[in-house]
Design an enzyme around this catalytic site. Structure first.
Site, PDB file in Angstrom:
ATOM      1  N   ASP A  12       0.851  -1.201   0.000  1.00 50.05           N
ATOM      2  CA  ASP A  12       0.000   0.000   0.000  1.00 50.05           C
ATOM      3  C   ASP A  12       0.887   1.253   0.000  1.00 50.05           C
ATOM      4  OD1 ASP A  12       0.966  -0.433   2.588  1.00 50.05           O
ATOM      5  OD2 ASP A  12      -0.855   0.283   3.574  1.00 50.05           O
ATOM      6  N   ASP A  17       6.790   1.275   2.118  1.00 54.51           N
ATOM      7  CA  ASP A  17       6.557   0.298   1.044  1.00 54.51           C
ATOM      8  C   ASP A  17       7.451   0.653  -0.149  1.00 54.51           C
ATOM      9  OD1 ASP A  17       3.571  -1.021   1.791  1.00 54.51           O
ATOM     10  OD2 ASP A  17       3.841   1.040   2.450  1.00 54.51           O
ATOM     11  N   ASN A  42      -2.630   2.467   3.556  1.00 51.65           N
ATOM     12  CA  ASN A  42      -2.176   3.813   3.941  1.00 51.65           C
ATOM     13  C   ASN A  42      -3.099   4.898   3.398  1.00 51.65           C
ATOM     14  OD1 ASN A  42       0.069   3.133   5.507  1.00 51.65           O
ATOM     15  ND2 ASN A  42       1.323   2.806   3.679  1.00 51.65           N
ATOM     16  N   THR A 128       3.126  -6.010   2.744  1.00 51.31           N
ATOM     17  CA  THR A 128       3.488  -4.853   3.570  1.00 51.31           C
ATOM     18  C   THR A 128       2.317  -3.883   3.748  1.00 51.31           C
ATOM     19  OG1 THR A 128       4.407  -3.731   1.631  1.00 51.31           O
ATOM     20  CG2 THR A 128       5.947  -4.994   2.991  1.00 51.31           C
ATOM     21  N   PHE A 168      -0.983  -1.043  12.692  1.00 51.45           N
ATOM     22  CA  PHE A 168      -1.888  -0.597  11.630  1.00 51.45           C
ATOM     23  C   PHE A 168      -2.295  -1.706  10.650  1.00 51.45           C
ATOM     24  CE2 PHE A 168      -2.502   1.214   7.334  1.00 51.45           C
ATOM     25  CZ  PHE A 168      -3.593   2.033   7.565  1.00 51.45           C
ATOM     26  N   ASN A 169      -1.328  -2.390  10.030  1.00 46.38           N
ATOM     27  CA  ASN A 169      -1.671  -3.348   8.961  1.00 46.38           C
ATOM     28  C   ASN A 169      -2.598  -4.449   9.463  1.00 46.38           C
ATOM     29  OD1 ASN A 169      -0.101  -2.026   7.093  1.00 46.38           O
ATOM     30  ND2 ASN A 169       1.666  -3.398   7.303  1.00 46.38           N
ATOM     31  N   HIS A 242       9.567   0.377   8.396  1.00 43.77           N
ATOM     32  CA  HIS A 242       9.000  -0.941   8.698  1.00 43.77           C
ATOM     33  C   HIS A 242       9.121  -1.946   7.532  1.00 43.77           C
ATOM     34  CE1 HIS A 242       6.783   1.082  12.003  1.00 43.77           C
ATOM     35  NE2 HIS A 242       6.456   2.001  11.111  1.00 43.77           N
ATOM     36  N   ASP A 243       8.518  -1.551   6.403  1.00 44.07           N
ATOM     37  CA  ASP A 243       8.294  -2.527   5.331  1.00 44.07           C
ATOM     38  C   ASP A 243       9.597  -3.022   4.699  1.00 44.07           C
ATOM     39  OD1 ASP A 243       5.642  -2.159   5.844  1.00 44.07           O
ATOM     40  OD2 ASP A 243       5.298  -0.805   4.149  1.00 44.07           O
TER      41      ASP A 243
HETATM   42  C1  BDR Z   1       2.751  -0.190   8.634  1.00 39.63           C
HETATM   43  O1  BDR Z   1       1.662   0.700   8.422  1.00 39.63           O
HETATM   44  C2  BDR Z   1       1.887   1.505   7.299  1.00 39.63           C
HETATM   45  O2  BDR Z   1       1.587   2.841   7.572  1.00 39.63           O
HETATM   46  C3  BDR Z   1       3.326   1.296   6.893  1.00 39.63           C
HETATM   47  O3  BDR Z   1       3.453   1.357   5.480  1.00 39.63           O
HETATM   48  C4  BDR Z   1       3.654  -0.064   7.431  1.00 39.63           C
HETATM   49  O4  BDR Z   1       3.328  -1.078   6.492  1.00 39.63           O
HETATM   50  C5  BDR Z   1       3.412   0.161   9.959  1.00 39.63           C
HETATM   51  O5  BDR Z   1       2.511   0.010  11.008  1.00 39.63           O
HETATM   52 CA    CA Z   2       2.836  -0.546   4.181  1.00 40.54          CA
END
Ligand code: BDR
Ligand code: CA
Length: 313
Positions: A12, A17, A42, A128, A168-169, A242-243
């Site tokens: 996303d 990403d 996102n 991701t 979040f994901n 993160h990703d």
């Molecule tokens: C995840 O949430 C998204 O905002 C980032 O791209 C990442 O995949 C982090 O919590």
């Molecule tokens: Ca992401």
């Protein structure tokens, strides 16, 4: 497992990403990107898809198909993260309004199924964003299950960033995450515990800039925006990329300390919806379903990143 794997990147984009795609597509990467598939996360899936196409233009990923996927989670309303990624989902770098690369005319879920079933070697899914597309693909054609080498995902952790309990994901589509974690497909999980060890600060951004090629400048521009929003929203000293941890693992697994554990997804709790219940001490007695990334060799990670950006020469 070999590290010249075939991968599908379900994402996303999203700043981190985008950095994951840049790493995967670099000349030092042994990975073959079979497709990039997009999902609502996102920002909405239309914007995430436009961003994926523009990223491909920026880094010269001309042959890789990009396909649009689910425009909302399985059951819940859509939830986005504009406070981190901006209104476009990729605010910061100056990008052309329209991509030149064209979108594949097939739904992301069908691209995943077709690529996995027709491949002469097992395919690794790198997820991701929220897990909506991956869950739909598993449900639509379970024949893919034994042909997926591993699902390497960014999600979850032993603490949250969207609620105190949930990342979040996973939070955005916990029902989809539950399908994936219960699927019996090997999972490598890069949650907040480890991605918060991959925090880019301004020194890292300046190192990227100093490399001096257009892709490294693009990566620095991504960081410029992303660092600031992460500092403002979460009070961090920089932005966790993160990703990109998923791809770093695929290129150089020795960068991570890994532990096999049981992880279940909470879909009912009043305060814990979307939590990943990580059984660190084996108290459930259930069989491990996840390779959980605990620690990162930070210097090695940034060295890999710099080398990958330099390879765009
Ligand atoms: C995840 O949430 C998204 O905002 C980032 O791209 C990442 O995949 C982090 O919590
Ligand atoms: Ca992401």
């Amino acid at each position: 497992m070999t590290n010249n794997r075939k991968i599908i990147m379900d994402c996303d984009p999203g700043h981190d990403d985008a950095l994951a795609i840049i790493l995967a597509a670099s000349k030092i990467s042994p990975l073959t990107i079979e497709a990039i598939t997009t999902v609502s996360g996102n920002v909405d899936v239309e914007k995430n898809t436009l961003n994926a196409l523009k990223i491909c233009d920026m880094i010269g990923l001309d042959e890789t198909p990009v396909a649009k996927g689910a425009d909302r989670p399985l059951f819940k309303e859509r939830e986005v993260a504009e406070e981190i990624h901006g209104e476009t989902g990729l605010d910061g770098p100056v990008l052309p309004e329209k991509p030149t690369k064209e979108l594949a005319e097939v739904h992301a879920v069908d691209v995943i199924i077709e690529k996995v079933l027709n491949s002469n070697q097992n395919v690794t899914l790198v997820a991701t964003g929220p897990l909506t597309n991956v869950a739909l693909a598993i449900r639509k054609d379970p024949r893919i299950v034994p042909k997926i080498e591993e699902i390497v995902l960014m999600g979850g952790g032993t603490f949250g960033n969207w609620t105190p309990a949930a990342e979040f994901n996973i939070y955005v589509d916990a029902e989809a995450a539950k399908i994936v974690f219960d699927s019996d497909i090997p999972i490598a999980m890069f949650g907040l515990d480890v991605t918060h060890q991959a925090i880019a600060n301004r020194d890292i951004m300046n190192d990227f800039k100093a490399i001096g090629n257009p892709v490294a400048q693009f990566a620095a521009d991504l960081l410029d925006f992303f660092l600031t929003t992460n500092e403002e929203v979460f009070g961090l000293e920089g932005g966790p990329v993160h990703d990109a941890c998923t791809i770093a693992y695929l290129i150089q697994p020795s960068l991570f300390d890994l532990k096999h554990v049981r992880v279940d997804i909470e879909t009912k709790g009043e305060f814990t919806y979307g939590m990943t219940s990580v059984d660190m001490l084996g108290v459930t007695g259930k069989q491990a379903n996840v390779t959980f990334a605990q620690n990162l060799n930070r210097d090695g990670f940034w060295e890999l990143f710099n080398d990958s950006l330099k390879s765009y020469g």
